[in-house]
Design a protein around this motif. Structure first.
Motif, PDB file in Angstrom:
ATOM      1  N   UNK A  48      57.040  33.173  36.507  1.00  0.00           N
ATOM      2  CA  UNK A  48      56.017  34.210  36.677  1.00  0.00           C
ATOM      3  C   UNK A  48      54.628  33.638  36.414  1.00  0.00           C
ATOM      4  N   UNK A  49      54.512  32.822  35.365  1.00  0.00           N
ATOM      5  CA  UNK A  49      53.225  32.192  35.046  1.00  0.00           C
ATOM      6  C   UNK A  49      52.742  31.333  36.206  1.00  0.00           C
ATOM      7  N   UNK A  50      53.634  30.540  36.758  1.00  0.00           N
ATOM      8  CA  UNK A  50      53.252  29.666  37.863  1.00  0.00           C
ATOM      9  C   UNK A  50      52.850  30.459  39.103  1.00  0.00           C
ATOM     10  N   UNK A  51      53.479  31.614  39.295  1.00  0.00           N
ATOM     11  CA  UNK A  51      53.111  32.462  40.430  1.00  0.00           C
ATOM     12  C   UNK A  51      51.665  32.945  40.293  1.00  0.00           C
ATOM     13  N   UNK A  52      51.268  33.298  39.069  1.00  0.00           N
ATOM     14  CA  UNK A  52      49.885  33.716  38.831  1.00  0.00           C
ATOM     15  C   UNK A  52      48.941  32.528  38.974  1.00  0.00           C
ATOM     16  N   UNK A  53      49.352  31.385  38.436  1.00  0.00           N
ATOM     17  CA  UNK A  53      48.507  30.191  38.509  1.00  0.00           C
ATOM     18  C   UNK A  53      48.261  29.758  39.950  1.00  0.00           C
ATOM     19  N   UNK A  54      49.162  30.131  40.850  1.00  0.00           N
ATOM     20  CA  UNK A  54      48.952  29.794  42.247  1.00  0.00           C
ATOM     21  C   UNK A  54      47.678  30.448  42.787  1.00  0.00           C
ATOM     22  N   UNK A  55      47.304  31.601  42.234  1.00  0.00           N
ATOM     23  CA  UNK A  55      46.046  32.234  42.634  1.00  0.00           C
ATOM     24  C   UNK A  55      44.875  31.405  42.138  1.00  0.00           C
ATOM     25  N   UNK A  56      44.973  30.923  40.886  1.00  0.00           N
ATOM     26  CA  UNK A  56      43.946  30.035  40.362  1.00  0.00           C
ATOM     27  C   UNK A  56      43.826  28.797  41.251  1.00  0.00           C
ATOM     28  N   UNK A  57      44.983  28.208  41.557  1.00  0.00           N
ATOM     29  CA  UNK A  57      44.991  26.998  42.376  1.00  0.00           C
ATOM     30  C   UNK A  57      44.360  27.256  43.745  1.00  0.00           C
ATOM     31  N   UNK A  58      44.581  28.468  44.280  1.00  0.00           N
ATOM     32  CA  UNK A  58      44.019  28.800  45.591  1.00  0.00           C
ATOM     33  C   UNK A  58      42.499  28.687  45.565  1.00  0.00           C
ATOM     34  N   UNK A 235      29.992  26.700  50.339  1.00  0.00           N
ATOM     35  CA  UNK A 235      30.621  27.985  50.015  1.00  0.00           C
ATOM     36  C   UNK A 235      31.151  28.653  51.277  1.00  0.00           C
ATOM     37  N   UNK A 236      30.377  28.564  52.383  1.00  0.00           N
ATOM     38  CA  UNK A 236      30.797  29.192  53.637  1.00  0.00           C
ATOM     39  C   UNK A 236      32.092  28.591  54.166  1.00  0.00           C
ATOM     40  N   UNK A 237      32.256  27.276  54.012  1.00  0.00           N
ATOM     41  CA  UNK A 237      33.507  26.633  54.423  1.00  0.00           C
ATOM     42  C   UNK A 237      34.625  26.943  53.429  1.00  0.00           C
ATOM     43  N   UNK A 238      34.260  26.997  52.154  1.00  0.00           N
ATOM     44  CA  UNK A 238      35.265  27.178  51.106  1.00  0.00           C
ATOM     45  C   UNK A 238      35.828  28.583  51.030  1.00  0.00           C
ATOM     46  N   UNK A 239      34.994  29.597  51.275  1.00  0.00           N
ATOM     47  CA  UNK A 239      35.456  30.978  51.104  1.00  0.00           C
ATOM     48  C   UNK A 239      36.623  31.329  52.030  1.00  0.00           C
ATOM     49  N   UNK A 240      36.554  31.037  53.345  1.00  0.00           N
ATOM     50  CA  UNK A 240      37.732  31.330  54.167  1.00  0.00           C
ATOM     51  C   UNK A 240      38.973  30.550  53.721  1.00  0.00           C
ATOM     52  N   UNK A 241      38.783  29.284  53.294  1.00  0.00           N
ATOM     53  CA  UNK A 241      39.922  28.511  52.792  1.00  0.00           C
ATOM     54  C   UNK A 241      40.495  29.160  51.541  1.00  0.00           C
ATOM     55  N   UNK A 242      39.595  29.664  50.679  1.00  0.00           N
ATOM     56  CA  UNK A 242      40.035  30.360  49.473  1.00  0.00           C
ATOM     57  C   UNK A 242      40.783  31.643  49.831  1.00  0.00           C
TER      58      UNK A 242
END
Length: 441
Positions: A48-58, A235-242
């Motif tokens: 469960x922790x890793x599932x949440x951390x995947x959002x951080x990683x994103x 930021x413009x390139x990063x936001x869609x990737x995020x």
């Protein structure tokens, strides 16, 4: 250049990234093996922790993706000063984001675990683990970005060497701090501390590597002062990737929650299966590194014929290699699953789910390579839209219908994932064939 020369160049650049990611997957595999000895509650807590951390990683990976695109373009343009300015902006942005996520982790760890649908026992065990892992998020973020900087210049060996030492230290510390040596081990808390310490060491090694490659900008206000135009373009390139990754991870949280509610044993089987599929995923990520670098550099230098050749090679090789890796993993799983649990139902379920993912791997490889190609070409919005539709309209809905409503359980959930990958592969390939994804940044 002959086709074999393109293939060799691609593989020579990719292999250090593949080995580095393979080492990371081995650490995750060994870490899960150690934690599985503590019990299924601990396994579920880490899952469960890793599932949440995947959002951080994103979020962290979106900065890394944008950085790699800009660095590789500037290398193709042979603009060294521009590269140093990009590095300074990337490091500033990364540090700020890492600190913000650290504060969020400190205040909302238990709430986030509960939001995932974890039981009281899992929340109790997982809260302290989650806090220790994620409060120093700045180190996680810096590892992503500094690795992307080095790889964007075409240097995949320095991150490999740093990753080798970081992962070896992680495994040693993991065992000592979980089980003890001349003292009583700290269990799950020890696993968290080992992870944080190894990441701190990794940041130090990557900084040293960047310094040796003369990539760290000197303390010059001209290089470290924020240039609004460049900052906004990153930021413009990063936001869609995020957003692409956030759509993926938020959808995962929703359908992971459905799987958690199927029962602790089923979710443990899902988590343990993920550790096996991670091998092909990590190999695909390594190939995507080479794809991003070569597409970005050749776009920057205006060699569009090379861009097309590398794109075709990346699609074919990524799909074939990822499928081959998972085939080997699936064959090994008949014996290796018993290392993690003696529960026969969990073992049989893991093997069946792995077979479904093996069938899906050709499409998964195509999605992996095409996402990297389009993003490196400056078209980060299209993969974002495709992921949004695929994850929410196909995968999440499919997990509910197949897994919950029709009662197919974990088999149904992974079948929905496979269906999503094939549909997204087709849509992304249609975009790739149009070559409308090559854009200025």
């Amino acid at each position: 250049m002959k086709k074999t020369s393109f293939v060799v160049t691609f593989l020579v650049l990719a292999w250090p990234a593949i080995v580095e990611n393979f080492l990371q997957s081995m650490v995750g595999f060994v870490d899960s093996l150690f934690i599985s000895k503590l019990g299924l509650i601990e396994v579920a807590a880490v899952g469960v922790t890793n599932a949440i951390l995947q959002i951080y990683f994103a979020v962290f990976m979106s900065v890394a993706t944008a950085t790699a695109v800009f660095i590789s373009r500037s290398i193709g343009e042979q603009d060294k000063e521009k590269s140093k300015v990009i590095v300074s902006h990337a490091l500033i942005l990364t540090s700020c984001i890492g600190i913000i996520f650290g504060f969020l982790s400190f205040f909302f760890a238990s709430d986030l675990l509960s939001l995932m649908g974890a039981s009281a026992a899992v929340v109790d065990v997982g809260s302290s683990y989650f806090r220790i892992i994620s409060i120093p998020s700045i180190f996680i973020a810096l590892v992503f970005t500094m690795g992307a900087i080095l790889r964007g210049t075409g240097d995949t060996k320095t991150p490999l060497h740093a990753g080798l030492w970081m992962n070896l230290i992680h495994i040693v510390l993991d065992y000592i701090l979980i089980f003890g040596l001349f003292f009583e081990g700290f269990g799950l808390t020890g696993a968290a501390i080992a992870t944080v310490l190894s990441r701190m060491i990794g940041v130090g090694l990557l900084l040293r590597g960047m310094n040796r490659k003369n990539l760290l900008p000197p303390l010059d206000l001209r290089l470290w002062s924020i240039q609004t135009d460049l900052f906004l373009r990153i930021v413009r390139i990063g936001i869609p990737a995020m957003l692409e990754r956030l759509f993926m991870r938020s959808g995962q949280i929703l359908y992971f929650g459905m799987i958690i509610r199927m029962g602790t044993d089923i979710y443990a089987a899902h988590t343990l299966t993920g550790n096996f599929t991670l091998f092909s995923t990590i190999v695909g990520s390594g190939l995507a590194v080479a794809t991003t670098t070569l597409i970005g550099q050749n776009t920057g230098s205006g060699k569009l014929d090379h861009v097309k050749r590398y794109g075709n090679i990346a699609i074919s090789l990524t799909s074939i290699i990822m499928t081959g890796v998972l085939l080997i993993v699936w064959l090994c799983s008949f014996g290796a699953a018993e290392w993690f649990t003696t529960n026969s139902e969990v073992i049989h379920l893991m093997i069946a789910v792995l077979l479904i993912d093996l069938i899906a791997q050709p499409a998964t490889g195509i999605v992996t390579s095409l996402t990297a190609i389009l993003q490196a070409g400056g078209d980060t919005k299209y993969p974002m839209y495709v992921t949004w539709i695929g994850i929410w309209a196909i995968r999440t809905l499919g997990v509910y219908l197949f897994g919950v409503y029709w009662g197919w359980g974990l088999i149904g959930a992974w079948s929905a994932i496979a269906l999503d990958n094939y549909i997204r592969a087709g849509i992304l390939y249609w975009r790739y064939r149009s070559f409308k994804w090559i854009k200025p940044i």
